[in-house]
Design a protein around this motif. Sequence first.
Motif, PDB file in Angstrom:
ATOM      1  N   PHE A  48       0.837  -1.205   0.000  1.00  0.00           N
ATOM      2  CA  PHE A  48       0.000   0.000   0.000  1.00  0.00           C
ATOM      3  C   PHE A  48       0.866   1.248   0.000  1.00  0.00           C
ATOM      4  N   GLU A  49       1.901   1.257   0.863  1.00  0.00           N
ATOM      5  CA  GLU A  49       2.794   2.428   0.928  1.00  0.00           C
ATOM      6  C   GLU A  49       3.556   2.607  -0.380  1.00  0.00           C
ATOM      7  N   GLN A  50       3.960   1.488  -1.003  1.00  0.00           N
ATOM      8  CA  GLN A  50       4.643   1.561  -2.296  1.00  0.00           C
ATOM      9  C   GLN A  50       3.749   2.232  -3.343  1.00  0.00           C
ATOM     10  N   VAL A  51       2.488   1.779  -3.382  1.00  0.00           N
ATOM     11  CA  VAL A  51       1.538   2.337  -4.362  1.00  0.00           C
ATOM     12  C   VAL A  51       1.288   3.818  -4.081  1.00  0.00           C
ATOM     13  N   ARG A  52       1.080   4.141  -2.816  1.00  0.00           N
ATOM     14  CA  ARG A  52       0.797   5.533  -2.440  1.00  0.00           C
ATOM     15  C   ARG A  52       1.938   6.464  -2.872  1.00  0.00           C
ATOM     16  N   ALA A  53       3.170   5.965  -2.760  1.00  0.00           N
ATOM     17  CA  ALA A  53       4.336   6.790  -3.109  1.00  0.00           C
ATOM     18  C   ALA A  53       4.405   7.135  -4.597  1.00  0.00           C
ATOM     19  N   THR A  54       3.670   6.419  -5.426  1.00  0.00           N
ATOM     20  CA  THR A  54       3.703   6.687  -6.875  1.00  0.00           C
ATOM     21  C   THR A  54       2.537   7.558  -7.343  1.00  0.00           C
ATOM     22  N   MET A  55       1.616   7.865  -6.445  1.00  0.00           N
ATOM     23  CA  MET A  55       0.358   8.471  -6.872  1.00  0.00           C
ATOM     24  C   MET A  55       0.500   9.845  -7.538  1.00  0.00           C
ATOM     25  N   LEU A  56       1.306  10.744  -6.957  1.00  0.00           N
ATOM     26  CA  LEU A  56       1.441  12.077  -7.548  1.00  0.00           C
ATOM     27  C   LEU A  56       2.123  12.015  -8.912  1.00  0.00           C
ATOM     28  N   VAL A  57       2.990  11.017  -9.089  1.00  0.00           N
ATOM     29  CA  VAL A  57       3.657  10.849 -10.389  1.00  0.00           C
ATOM     30  C   VAL A  57       2.624  10.508 -11.460  1.00  0.00           C
ATOM     31  N   THR A  58       1.690   9.608 -11.113  1.00  0.00           N
ATOM     32  CA  THR A  58       0.681   9.220 -12.106  1.00  0.00           C
ATOM     33  C   THR A  58      -0.218  10.408 -12.451  1.00  0.00           C
ATOM     34  N   VAL A  59      -0.486  11.268 -11.474  1.00  0.00           N
ATOM     35  CA  VAL A  59      -1.269  12.474 -11.776  1.00  0.00           C
ATOM     36  C   VAL A  59      -0.500  13.351 -12.762  1.00  0.00           C
ATOM     37  N   PHE A  60       0.792  13.531 -12.495  1.00  0.00           N
ATOM     38  CA  PHE A  60       1.615  14.417 -13.333  1.00  0.00           C
ATOM     39  C   PHE A  60       1.618  13.958 -14.785  1.00  0.00           C
ATOM     40  N   VAL A  61       1.787  12.655 -15.005  1.00  0.00           N
ATOM     41  CA  VAL A  61       1.882  12.185 -16.389  1.00  0.00           C
ATOM     42  C   VAL A  61       0.528  12.188 -17.096  1.00  0.00           C
ATOM     43  N   PHE A  62      -0.563  12.218 -16.328  1.00  0.00           N
ATOM     44  CA  PHE A  62      -1.880  12.290 -16.959  1.00  0.00           C
ATOM     45  C   PHE A  62      -2.356  13.723 -17.180  1.00  0.00           C
ATOM     46  N   ILE A  63      -1.671  14.693 -16.563  1.00  0.00           N
ATOM     47  CA  ILE A  63      -2.061  16.085 -16.787  1.00  0.00           C
ATOM     48  C   ILE A  63      -1.914  16.385 -18.285  1.00  0.00           C
TER      49      ILE A  63
ATOM     50  N   ASN B 120       5.770  17.031  -8.277  1.00  0.00           N
ATOM     51  CA  ASN B 120       4.767  16.814  -7.222  1.00  0.00           C
ATOM     52  C   ASN B 120       3.917  18.053  -6.961  1.00  0.00           C
ATOM     53  N   LEU B 121       4.538  19.245  -7.039  1.00  0.00           N
ATOM     54  CA  LEU B 121       3.792  20.481  -6.794  1.00  0.00           C
ATOM     55  C   LEU B 121       2.802  20.752  -7.930  1.00  0.00           C
ATOM     56  N   THR B 122       3.194  20.424  -9.156  1.00  0.00           N
ATOM     57  CA  THR B 122       2.269  20.542 -10.295  1.00  0.00           C
ATOM     58  C   THR B 122       1.044  19.674 -10.058  1.00  0.00           C
ATOM     59  N   SER B 123       1.277  18.432  -9.640  1.00  0.00           N
ATOM     60  CA  SER B 123       0.168  17.502  -9.403  1.00  0.00           C
ATOM     61  C   SER B 123      -0.759  18.021  -8.311  1.00  0.00           C
ATOM     62  N   ALA B 124      -0.182  18.507  -7.204  1.00  0.00           N
ATOM     63  CA  ALA B 124      -0.994  18.970  -6.068  1.00  0.00           C
ATOM     64  C   ALA B 124      -1.875  20.158  -6.448  1.00  0.00           C
ATOM     65  N   THR B 125      -1.319  21.128  -7.194  1.00  0.00           N
ATOM     66  CA  THR B 125      -2.106  22.316  -7.547  1.00  0.00           C
ATOM     67  C   THR B 125      -3.164  21.997  -8.613  1.00  0.00           C
ATOM     68  N   THR B 126      -2.864  21.053  -9.496  1.00  0.00           N
ATOM     69  CA  THR B 126      -3.801  20.728 -10.583  1.00  0.00           C
ATOM     70  C   THR B 126      -4.931  19.835 -10.096  1.00  0.00           C
ATOM     71  N   LEU B 127      -4.714  19.071  -9.013  1.00  0.00           N
ATOM     72  CA  LEU B 127      -5.761  18.187  -8.491  1.00  0.00           C
ATOM     73  C   LEU B 127      -6.974  18.972  -7.995  1.00  0.00           C
ATOM     74  N   ILE B 128      -6.762  20.201  -7.544  1.00  0.00           N
ATOM     75  CA  ILE B 128      -7.873  21.002  -7.002  1.00  0.00           C
ATOM     76  C   ILE B 128      -8.890  21.323  -8.105  1.00  0.00           C
ATOM     77  N   PRO B 129      -8.448  21.898  -9.252  1.00  0.00           N
ATOM     78  CA  PRO B 129      -9.426  22.088 -10.334  1.00  0.00           C
ATOM     79  C   PRO B 129     -10.013  20.788 -10.865  1.00  0.00           C
ATOM     80  N   TYR B 130      -9.214  19.706 -10.915  1.00  0.00           N
ATOM     81  CA  TYR B 130      -9.746  18.410 -11.362  1.00  0.00           C
ATOM     82  C   TYR B 130     -10.887  17.957 -10.449  1.00  0.00           C
ATOM     83  N   PHE B 131     -10.683  18.092  -9.135  1.00  0.00           N
ATOM     84  CA  PHE B 131     -11.710  17.705  -8.166  1.00  0.00           C
ATOM     85  C   PHE B 131     -12.991  18.518  -8.390  1.00  0.00           C
ATOM     86  N   LEU B 132     -12.849  19.828  -8.620  1.00  0.00           N
ATOM     87  CA  LEU B 132     -14.025  20.686  -8.805  1.00  0.00           C
ATOM     88  C   LEU B 132     -14.779  20.357 -10.098  1.00  0.00           C
ATOM     89  N   VAL B 133     -14.048  19.981 -11.146  1.00  0.00           N
ATOM     90  CA  VAL B 133     -14.704  19.561 -12.402  1.00  0.00           C
ATOM     91  C   VAL B 133     -15.520  18.288 -12.164  1.00  0.00           C
TER      92      VAL B 133
END
Length: 473
Positions: free
Chosen positions: A194-209, A357-370
């Motif tokens: 679980f911790e291994q998977v969690r550590a990759t999560m922001l990376v997957t957001v970044f590449v899907f942006i 990671n910072l790109t992913s964190a800031t972009t997740l907010i508008p994604y959540f609102l959409v």
Amino acid sequence: MTSEQKMSRMALTAMVVGGMVGAGIFSLPRTFANATGPMGAVIAWIIAGTGMYMLARVFQALAERRPDIDAGVYAYAREGFGDYPGFLSAFGYWIGSCIGNVSYWVLIKSTLGAWFPVFGDGNTAVAIIVASVGIWLFHFLILRGVQQAAFINSIVTVAKVIPILVFIVLLFFAFKMDLFRFNLYGGDLTAGLFEQVRATMLVTVFVFIGIEGASVYSRYAKERKDVGWATIVGFIGVTCLMVLVTLLPYAALQRAEIAGMRQPSMAGVLESVVGPWGAVFVSVGLLVSVLGAYLAWALICAEVMFAAGKSKDMPKAFAKTNANGVPVVAMWVTSIIIQIIVITTYWSRDAFSLMLNLTSATTLIPYFLVAAYGLMIAKRGETYAVRPEERKRDLVLAGIAVAYTLFMIYAGGLKYILLAAILFAPGTVLYYIARREQGKPVFDKTSDWILFGVIVAAAVYGVYGLATGSISI
């Protein structure tokens, strides 16, 4: 906007692929190997792929059901939750895109650093000077016209996919099942799955942006339905590429070896399989890819600010265009912010990871609102007088997209939420100016005051963390 200036279905698809295939895909082998093995990687991609697919379907449904809303990413948040959340969505998406553009320059210089040590890991003084020259060269190219830039992006999209495909084919031939089995659960990693998977999560957001690239450019589409088609086709194609680029290196090298490579790690992996020419080949592909992605994202940054200026959520100056129809003030402000952030990378220990990671964190907010807006109109039944049978399906899609974006924000951790707040708090000055221009009160709802208070408190805590060293960059 004349018909000659409209973008075709393929041009919109190229905007999606061009936005998604950038810096991230070339850094995947090391980034994943640092955190997990093939099993964790597969689970991470299933979570990310499912969540982002649902988000893509929400974008598609909203593009069809609300064709009156242009520059979708931020405009949906404003429509659903009010002016200040709409502004935060626009600002978050814009600042996240600016930070993402900085990561491109860091990776370009890190790539060159393999041959020219003066560039180091992409954040030396010389690297920053060369990146600054690049920023302004692109700035003036874009000011010459959006259609010219979109045409260049279509050519670059083809050019950059070729080295990725060659990498995948060569790694298939080098596949060693015993190595893949050894790496399966992370080899010598001590963290649980679980911790291994969690550590990759922001990376997957970044590449899907970039999945929303066609949505942002919806006002340029020849046919409205092309926006949804381009989003889904681009998403499926790029996801397949990213999964293969992540998994195949585990069958060529031990996880620890991949984790120890410099970025772009795809170059190091191919070099270990075919020799030095492999690193050169991938590096050239990366330079083309990242420069193309920078072009696509500089366009998207300016387009979001232009739309926000036009709808008066940002100061009206952002709605100004030049003789070529390019949002000139939005472009200047975007380039200046990118320049400032590039300079700050000089003080970062791992500038590329921080920007990612910072790109992913800031972009997740508008994604959540959409996603939340998609859920809101499906629950209320708005726009479902036409094709009402789709309502139940859209409820499920949007519900999963909301859950996914919330989980991603949690998985990213408190550090990046606080760093994002440090950017959002002063950014509210732009909202203040826009409201004053219209003679409106800055906040006309109690919930807006509460939201602003939470952001300021988080920003103060974040600055304190940076000052005391409890938050490191």
